[in-house]
Design a protein around this motif. Sequence first.
Motif, mmCIF file in Angstrom:
data_model
loop_
_atom_site.group_PDB
_atom_site.id
_atom_site.type_symbol
_atom_site.label_atom_id
_atom_site.label_comp_id
_atom_site.label_asym_id
_atom_site.label_seq_id
_atom_site.Cartn_x
_atom_site.Cartn_y
_atom_site.Cartn_z
ATOM 1 N N ALA A 370 42.007 -8.400 9.053
ATOM 2 C CA ALA A 370 40.676 -8.688 8.512
ATOM 3 C C ALA A 370 39.599 -8.361 9.528
ATOM 4 C CB ALA A 370 40.578 -10.161 8.106
ATOM 5 N N ASP A 371 38.384 -8.082 8.998
ATOM 6 C CA ASP A 371 37.214 -7.925 9.848
ATOM 7 C C ASP A 371 36.843 -9.279 10.439
ATOM 8 O OD1 ASP A 371 35.926 -5.777 7.352
ATOM 9 O OD2 ASP A 371 36.728 -5.171 9.281
ATOM 10 N N SER A 511 37.398 2.170 3.596
ATOM 11 C CA SER A 511 35.981 1.992 3.924
ATOM 12 C C SER A 511 35.767 0.962 5.027
ATOM 13 C CB SER A 511 35.193 1.583 2.676
ATOM 14 O OG SER A 511 35.532 0.278 2.257
ATOM 15 N N ARG A 512 36.798 0.150 5.324
ATOM 16 C CA ARG A 512 36.668 -0.858 6.381
ATOM 17 C C ARG A 512 37.753 -0.709 7.436
ATOM 18 N NH1 ARG A 512 36.347 -6.602 3.731
ATOM 19 N NH2 ARG A 512 38.023 -5.778 2.457
ATOM 20 N N ALA A 513 38.445 0.409 7.454
ATOM 21 C CA ALA A 513 39.601 0.527 8.344
ATOM 22 C C ALA A 513 39.532 1.781 9.208
ATOM 23 C CB ALA A 513 40.895 0.534 7.514
ATOM 24 N N LYS A 514 38.349 2.148 9.628
ATOM 25 C CA LYS A 514 38.182 3.384 10.400
ATOM 26 C C LYS A 514 38.992 3.340 11.687
ATOM 27 C CE LYS A 514 34.663 6.401 12.411
ATOM 28 N NZ LYS A 514 33.207 6.626 12.614
ATOM 29 N N GLU A 515 38.790 2.318 12.505
ATOM 30 C CA GLU A 515 39.513 2.219 13.777
ATOM 31 C C GLU A 515 41.003 2.027 13.540
ATOM 32 O OE1 GLU A 515 37.793 -0.820 16.118
ATOM 33 O OE2 GLU A 515 35.776 0.035 16.098
ATOM 34 N N PHE A 516 41.348 1.268 12.522
ATOM 35 C CA PHE A 516 42.748 0.979 12.211
ATOM 36 C C PHE A 516 43.511 2.277 11.921
ATOM 37 C CE2 PHE A 516 46.083 -0.487 9.240
ATOM 38 C CZ PHE A 516 46.642 -1.508 9.988
ATOM 39 N N VAL A 517 42.951 3.125 11.060
ATOM 40 C CA VAL A 517 43.611 4.379 10.685
ATOM 41 C C VAL A 517 43.574 5.373 11.834
ATOM 42 C CG1 VAL A 517 43.549 6.363 9.131
ATOM 43 C CG2 VAL A 517 43.131 4.063 8.237
#
Length: 930
Positions: A370-371, A511-517
């Motif tokens: 989660a953010d 859309s909320r997982a830029k760093e994760f991916v």
Amino acid sequence: MNKIVRNIIFLLLALVIISGSVIGYFYFNKEEIVVTQLLKAVPTDAALVIECKNVNILFNNVQNKSNVWQLLTQVPEISKLNKQVSWLARLFSHSKELNTVSAKGPLIISVHLSGKKRYEVLYLMNFGSFISEEKVNAFLKSEFGDSIKINERSYNNVQLHETELPQNCNINHFYWGMPKGVFVFSESSMLVEAAILQLQSDYTLLNNPGFRKVQETSGKNVDGNIYINNKVFPKLVAFQLAPNYQKSIGALTNFADWSEIDVHVKPDMFMFNGFTYPGDSIVNYMNIFLRQAPQKFEAANVLPSNVYSYVFLGISNFKDYLTDYKTYLESSGKINEYNTQINILKKQYLIDAEGLFNNIIDGEVVMAFADNQQSATDSLKSEYLFIKTKSRSQTGEGMNALISNIAQIQHREPESYKFNCVIDAETSYPAYSLPIKQLGDLFFGKIFNRVPTTYFTYLDNYLVFSSSKVALTELHHSYLLKKTLANDEFYNNYTENLDSKSNFLFYIDLSRAKEFVSGFLNKQLSEIFNTNYDVFSRLDGISCQMNVSRNMIYNSIIFKFNPEIKQRTHTVWESRLDSTISQKPYFLLNHITNEKEIFVQDDGRTIYLINSTGRILWKNNISENILSEVYQVDVIKNKKLQYLFNTRNYIYLVDRNGDAFEHFPIKLKAPATNGISITNVDKKGKFQIFVACSDKNVYCYNIDGTLVKDWKFEQTDNFVYQPIQAITVKEKDYVVFADTLKTYILDRKGKEIVKLKEYIARNRESRMFFESKNPETADRLVTDAVDGTIYYIYFDGSLKKKSFGKFSNNHYFEFKDMDVDGYCDYIFVDEDELTIYNKLKRKMCYYEFSNNPTYRPVFYEFPGGNRNKIGIVCGTENKLYMIDLEGNQPKGFPLEGCTPFSISHFEAGKRNYNLIVGSKDGFLYNYEVY
């Protein structure tokens, strides 16, 4: 499980990027075509085999009908591929024979490893006897003339052609041959040679038991078929990933045997579904789930809505799961590591970990990311491990026993491991620290070491672990506010396409997982992903579901496109109400703490009192919608405040606990046409209430709900829609109001003391504003007519008027000092335009909205100079605007919201303000502004 589940996720994340390399080939004509001859030519070491049933229709439909493909072609690398595909299609169309074959015949594409970090692609089409090699060469020469170079040699009695085209061609160097009428094409000569040898071999893919098994399940009337060789495919994906993940993915050759995926292309979605054959070997990981029934994913009811990715395991019988998991570990040489960890827990903490988890787990295990909610710019993440329990009390007993054992060994009190997740002064939840950090990956694989089991708490019927105390507090806060995935509009729109039950479910919101991916991809792909993130983020979500079915695994993968860029709110908190909201929320004072609280009514006619953390203190249902402002009064003068308001038929007075005062609600003599107003009669706290009703009477009540006996007003000519005002001019009291035509200026007893000789036609939103005496005018009232003409009403009965232009009958008018020069300015909102004039009729501001405002404008005055602003709500586009005289807005505006809003501080002395507004999906938003 070890590294397996993690590897599944890595594979999927890599597919987000590499799927762009093949996805354009997947739109096919739905014809039953025999592809046996082509499949026999595919070398058996293929990692991926793609079956395309009709090439021409494919090109046309993908490029003209698929919104997903049109979105992805905004990425330069995919755009280049698209140009190559288009070039081939145009090239084929120049030849009648080639065009006929490509229109009717299937295309097979296979992908093969070439060295440690390379892959090559092979294309096969069935030309049969319809097209000869001579015709192909003649066609190429006719297209490219002298600029083409063709070299030929014989390989295993098959003519192999090496062709070089001009450098400006999208494909300029390739090899091809036609063994047994199969057109074989590749940029790799070795791959063409391998296909030639394969056609001469007795052992082909069709002899492979795993391939045959999944081929029998393949869809016939679908857009395409993809076959995945799970013994090789992980190696293909591995070198698309970051170096620290390549080894674990590359070693993933015992996941399963073969998979077949049917492709369905829709305008806004790519759907891939089919079966995986686990294989007969106990070494293959997927066999672990064959004795597990798919489970319903209910954790969305507790997962916070800021979760952007999760992994779900559906385990119907943990005892069987553990037996099969240990068998898998033993067959793959990893059981010793597992047994060592189990024995350490037994010896060091006297814990039977297997027995504990067997007594606890009830179907669901979820790892979620989660953010961080503390700040919109905070890069910290919250990570959780959710385990659904059979019994909250039984789980508590087991975990308490665990804590007691640890405390005894560490010579501490069990209570010392306990701490509270504090939401506010009145609300907290117990949580516990745990010196055992890796309980999750012990039973569910190394992927779960992303969530150290350092702390745990209970939420509903779930045992929840995290590495952060803050994360657990945020979790409880989100659940308290009903801010869960189950209540998230974006998530629900996506998951309506998913099965309700599964054994494995992976979900990610790009859309909320830029760093994760980005962290999973190799340097080149990471740069492509980050550079084109605005494109990839418009994929609504990506998911992979796996369910056990008839000793096979049913797979479903969905890439969903969102035509609109997702705008998620960055709020301090969001509190879900029982219904949507149309009313303005009010900041009201808590007379006990001197802090502000929120009073609001939803569309289900429920009223709420909500504290500064978003927690609902109480809620009560009343019979009608509130018409008026919500006032605070001290009825019995004991320094305790009550809330006063009216609906169509009643006047309400409730205390801060939500209880009605004695004799309230008061039923009105007739339905109200406006909201009540209150006035202080003697400046000592004696209040009176004014309300206009549909019988055209204006009533005056004492604050206790009794009628004022000496109020004697006769009827109005028409209905009164705006609140009645009480003003004082030169120590003389006036009661002023207007219907849609006549203006009324009365004394305190309802006697008309100023009569106007002219009627003013007004719309329902027209109000009167009092302008006190200044160097340029005497005391006067300012109001607007239905056409926007401004009227000045003086207390001697005279009138003046001024025109600022023509306005529609539905305009709004406000009279406020925008530039802080001591004189009020003229603010008009008409349809989609905001215009502000000064007293000299000079236009000070003009702003055009994309949609018409849905409520009257609101003036906001801020300290510190020229900071005043006009608040506008455009409900149809769910936007809030704050416009200053220059037509500018504060940073972050427009904000999301669809109701009138309020701005204030929850606590005195705070620098920033809080803006409270309702959302279209039933949440109350708290923004921090300025």
